[in-house]
Design an enzyme around this catalytic site. Sequence first.
Site, mmCIF file in Angstrom:
data_model
loop_
_atom_site.group_PDB
_atom_site.id
_atom_site.type_symbol
_atom_site.label_atom_id
_atom_site.label_comp_id
_atom_site.label_asym_id
_atom_site.label_seq_id
_atom_site.Cartn_x
_atom_site.Cartn_y
_atom_site.Cartn_z
ATOM 1 N N GLY A 64 0.817 -1.223 0.000
ATOM 2 C CA GLY A 64 0.000 0.000 0.000
ATOM 3 C C GLY A 64 0.841 1.259 0.000
ATOM 4 N N THR A 123 2.874 4.132 -2.757
ATOM 5 C CA THR A 123 2.402 4.860 -3.942
ATOM 6 C C THR A 123 2.109 3.882 -5.082
ATOM 7 O OG1 THR A 123 3.862 6.638 -3.248
ATOM 8 C CG2 THR A 123 2.935 6.816 -5.444
ATOM 9 N N ALA A 124 2.992 2.892 -5.256
ATOM 10 C CA ALA A 124 2.833 1.945 -6.371
ATOM 11 C C ALA A 124 1.536 1.149 -6.223
ATOM 12 C CB ALA A 124 4.029 1.003 -6.432
ATOM 13 N N GLU A 135 8.441 12.734 -3.792
ATOM 14 C CA GLU A 135 7.560 13.903 -3.752
ATOM 15 C C GLU A 135 7.635 14.746 -5.015
ATOM 16 O OE1 GLU A 135 8.606 15.564 0.184
ATOM 17 O OE2 GLU A 135 7.125 14.146 0.907
ATOM 18 N N LYS A 140 4.960 22.114 -10.459
ATOM 19 C CA LYS A 140 6.377 21.943 -10.796
ATOM 20 C C LYS A 140 6.577 22.252 -12.279
ATOM 21 C CE LYS A 140 9.915 18.333 -11.159
ATOM 22 N NZ LYS A 140 10.288 16.943 -10.835
ATOM 23 N N ILE A 187 7.810 7.483 -10.081
ATOM 24 C CA ILE A 187 6.340 7.438 -10.175
ATOM 25 C C ILE A 187 5.934 7.343 -11.651
ATOM 26 C CG2 ILE A 187 4.212 8.749 -9.713
ATOM 27 C CD1 ILE A 187 5.610 9.687 -7.091
HETATM 28 C C1 LIG Z 1 15.554 8.677 -1.589
HETATM 29 C C2 LIG Z 1 14.412 8.461 -2.520
HETATM 30 C C3 LIG Z 1 13.803 9.562 -3.129
HETATM 31 C C4 LIG Z 1 12.771 9.362 -4.053
HETATM 32 N N1 LIG Z 1 12.231 10.437 -4.697
HETATM 33 C C5 LIG Z 1 11.324 10.228 -5.690
HETATM 34 C C6 LIG Z 1 10.761 11.309 -6.409
HETATM 35 O O1 LIG Z 1 11.047 12.477 -6.148
HETATM 36 N N2 LIG Z 1 9.882 11.022 -7.395
HETATM 37 C C7 LIG Z 1 9.523 9.750 -7.704
HETATM 38 O O2 LIG Z 1 8.756 9.548 -8.649
HETATM 39 N N3 LIG Z 1 9.983 8.714 -6.980
HETATM 40 C C8 LIG Z 1 10.864 8.914 -5.992
HETATM 41 N N4 LIG Z 1 11.329 7.856 -5.265
HETATM 42 C C9 LIG Z 1 10.724 6.541 -5.466
HETATM 43 C C10 LIG Z 1 9.379 6.487 -4.702
HETATM 44 O O3 LIG Z 1 9.580 6.778 -3.349
HETATM 45 C C11 LIG Z 1 8.763 5.112 -4.823
HETATM 46 O O4 LIG Z 1 8.791 4.691 -6.134
HETATM 47 C C12 LIG Z 1 7.323 5.138 -4.393
HETATM 48 O O5 LIG Z 1 7.209 5.643 -3.106
HETATM 49 C C13 LIG Z 1 6.708 3.766 -4.476
HETATM 50 O O6 LIG Z 1 7.149 2.933 -3.474
HETATM 51 P P1 LIG Z 1 6.485 1.501 -3.417
HETATM 52 O O7 LIG Z 1 5.019 1.679 -3.301
HETATM 53 O O8 LIG Z 1 7.002 0.678 -4.515
HETATM 54 O O9 LIG Z 1 7.076 0.855 -2.074
HETATM 55 P P2 LIG Z 1 6.807 1.214 -0.512
HETATM 56 O O10 LIG Z 1 6.460 2.632 -0.301
HETATM 57 O O11 LIG Z 1 8.022 0.701 0.212
HETATM 58 O O12 LIG Z 1 5.565 0.327 -0.101
HETATM 59 C C14 LIG Z 1 5.673 -1.041 0.171
HETATM 60 C C15 LIG Z 1 4.330 -1.562 0.687
HETATM 61 O O13 LIG Z 1 4.395 -2.976 0.761
HETATM 62 C C16 LIG Z 1 3.805 -3.421 1.976
HETATM 63 N N5 LIG Z 1 4.398 -4.690 2.369
HETATM 64 C C17 LIG Z 1 5.722 -5.017 2.349
HETATM 65 N N6 LIG Z 1 5.874 -6.272 2.841
HETATM 66 C C18 LIG Z 1 4.636 -6.738 3.147
HETATM 67 C C19 LIG Z 1 4.138 -7.946 3.718
HETATM 68 N N7 LIG Z 1 4.939 -8.948 4.078
HETATM 69 N N8 LIG Z 1 2.806 -8.054 3.924
HETATM 70 C C20 LIG Z 1 1.956 -7.040 3.574
HETATM 71 N N9 LIG Z 1 2.373 -5.877 3.037
HETATM 72 C C21 LIG Z 1 3.694 -5.739 2.845
HETATM 73 C C22 LIG Z 1 4.102 -2.314 2.974
HETATM 74 O O14 LIG Z 1 3.202 -2.320 4.058
HETATM 75 C C23 LIG Z 1 3.935 -1.070 2.073
HETATM 76 O O15 LIG Z 1 2.577 -0.699 2.084
HETATM 77 C C24 LIG Z 1 12.326 8.038 -4.319
HETATM 78 C C25 LIG Z 1 12.901 6.954 -3.665
HETATM 79 C C26 LIG Z 1 13.936 7.146 -2.786
HETATM 80 C C27 LIG Z 1 14.547 5.965 -2.109
#
Ligand SMILES: Cc1cc2nc3c(=O)[nH]c(=O)nc-3n(C[C@H](O)[C@H](O)[C@H](O)COP(=O)(O)OP(=O)(O)OC[C@H]3O[C@@H](n4cnc5c(N)ncnc54)[C@H](O)[C@@H]3O)c2cc1C
Length: 503
Positions: free
Chosen positions: A12, A14-15, A49, A78, A348
């Site tokens: 849950g 952003t992805a 962000e 932006k 994103i």
């Molecule tokens: C330093 C940094 C800066 C960034 N800046 C940007 C930016 O400016 N612009 C941009 O587009 N992107 C940026 N990104 C990338 C962006 O943060 C991510 O692509 C975005 O937040 C998506 O993350 P995600 O949803 O893939 O993973 P996460 O946010 O890590 O979510 C993972 C989810 O999986 C769930 N989960 C994990 N394991 C389990 C389990 N066993 N059981 C149930 N649920 C589980 C967690 O509860 C969580 O809800 C940045 C990344 C980093 C590291």
Amino acid sequence: MTPPRKILIVGGGTAGWMAALHMQHLWGDRDMEITLIESARIGTVGVGEGTTPLIKEFFDRLGIPESEWMPECAATYKCGIAFPDWSTVEGHETYFHPFFSEQDRAHVSHFWDNCNLRRDGFDIPAHPDDYFVSTAMVRQNRCPIAQTPGVPNAVYGYHFDAALMGQYFRKKAIELGVHHVEDTIERVQLSEDGRIAAVETEQHGALEADFFVDCTGFRGLLIREALGEEMRSMRDYMFNDGAIAIPTPHEEGQALSSETVSKALSHGWCWHIPLVTRMGNGYVFSTDYISHDEAEAEFREYLGARAEGREAHRLYWKPGRLDNHWQKNCLAVGLSQGFLEPLEALMINVIQSTIESFTHCFEQGGFSNQQQETFNQNVNLFIDGIRDYLQLHYKLNTRTDSQYWIDTRENPHMSDHLRTILEAWDSNADFDRVLFDHINQQIYPRTSWYCMLAGMGRFPEASKHAMRVPVRHQQRAAAASQQQAMDFWPHQEYLQQIYAAKA
Ligand SMILES: Cc1cc2nc3c(=O)[nH]c(=O)nc-3n(C[C@H](O)[C@H](O)[C@H](O)COP(=O)(O)OP(=O)(O)OC[C@H]3O[C@@H](n4cnc5c(N)ncnc54)[C@H](O)[C@@H]3O)c2cc1C
């Protein structure tokens, strides 16, 4: 493979919520069940962000107006990204990478022409900051929304608070009909043919589905841990693998900017992202050259009093990507499919493109192995194209203050595509022809390549005299873009209007 009827999105962040919203919007009225499971114990990455203009299409498609979501996410507009201190070339110590707008068409060819004359040794002004309306808007603290009747809006992205955006997406997806489960997955069950059959949870038992979307972040619980897909390391190209994020309050009396700033520091670069409520700041670096402790100390000193008492959030990753983002009955979206680094704020964008290409395959009835293979190749082409553009920032830097900057510049590892582009620019080759010949490997348009190469001052010594006409073109473009910018709302004033509309 038959198209899925029951989809389980795991994660849950952003992805996960973007996938849920997009799929529910597209398929909610069909015989299809979409559920998202997230763990209350395992948090989200909590950063991300800055965006590109693509995300506007996401909101538009869902029919969500800015006046609804922006106030809930402390969002700002932006216009592009400023890059101070990457180059030490006189007159090129900073440049702005604008989003390209309709208004720029009148002058952009003069920019290209002047760059090519400058490449040829003529003493011609060829700095991108003179030619684009977005750059002028930022200088005047304006936003990309036109106030003059008949003038189209400029092209733009947003800045937003990642945590608030997560909450907003969740609320919206549940309203649309996405089933939501809060639980932690302990194990993934595979069927005999190696596909995912179910996930075993702490409290809800086994949850079955016929298709799974892995949005579990860096861990890649389904795609990597259960299905064994390996991450292809990009460490040879991209050195950065750590970050420190320290949000700070706005400085008193400072106007709200519509640019991201990506400023070079001693062993990497830092972002400044203006939100309505605060500044998002983060230092991105390579742990081969500086530790998190050292980076935090440097960053705190740089931020000064604003950062006092503010908590630092430490992040770690291994730059890389999967080869197969869609494997068997699982699609990886977000950090689970890989991450390079945050420069140019593209993740994103990758998330959105991955989800949209996947649903497009589905709409075309495309669940054949061939379609799956093509899909994976396209995602890889996209990510590798991003990698090349990102790496060019480092190849062009002229800093000598640390081994980090010297090594990233002299790094011999780069793709043939990037090498060809760089060599073409440095030689008397027809640069446009070379860009055109490699169009399939490029995520960024011609103007972006010109902006970075010219912005960083990658030119030979001027050995030929100035010419009057190109100088006049530059002067006209600079004056016109400053004038055109006045057709747009002051950033703060326009935000106040849409925030007030929400209240
Ligand atoms: C330093 C940094 C800066 C960034 N800046 C940007 C930016 O400016 N612009 C941009 O587009 N992107 C940026 N990104 C990338 C962006 O943060 C991510 O692509 C975005 O937040 C998506 O993350 P995600 O949803 O893939 O993973 P996460 O946010 O890590 O979510 C993972 C989810 O999986 C769930 N989960 C994990 N394991 C389990 C389990 N066993 N059981 C149930 N649920 C589980 C967690 O509860 C969580 O809800 C940045 C990344 C980093 C590291």
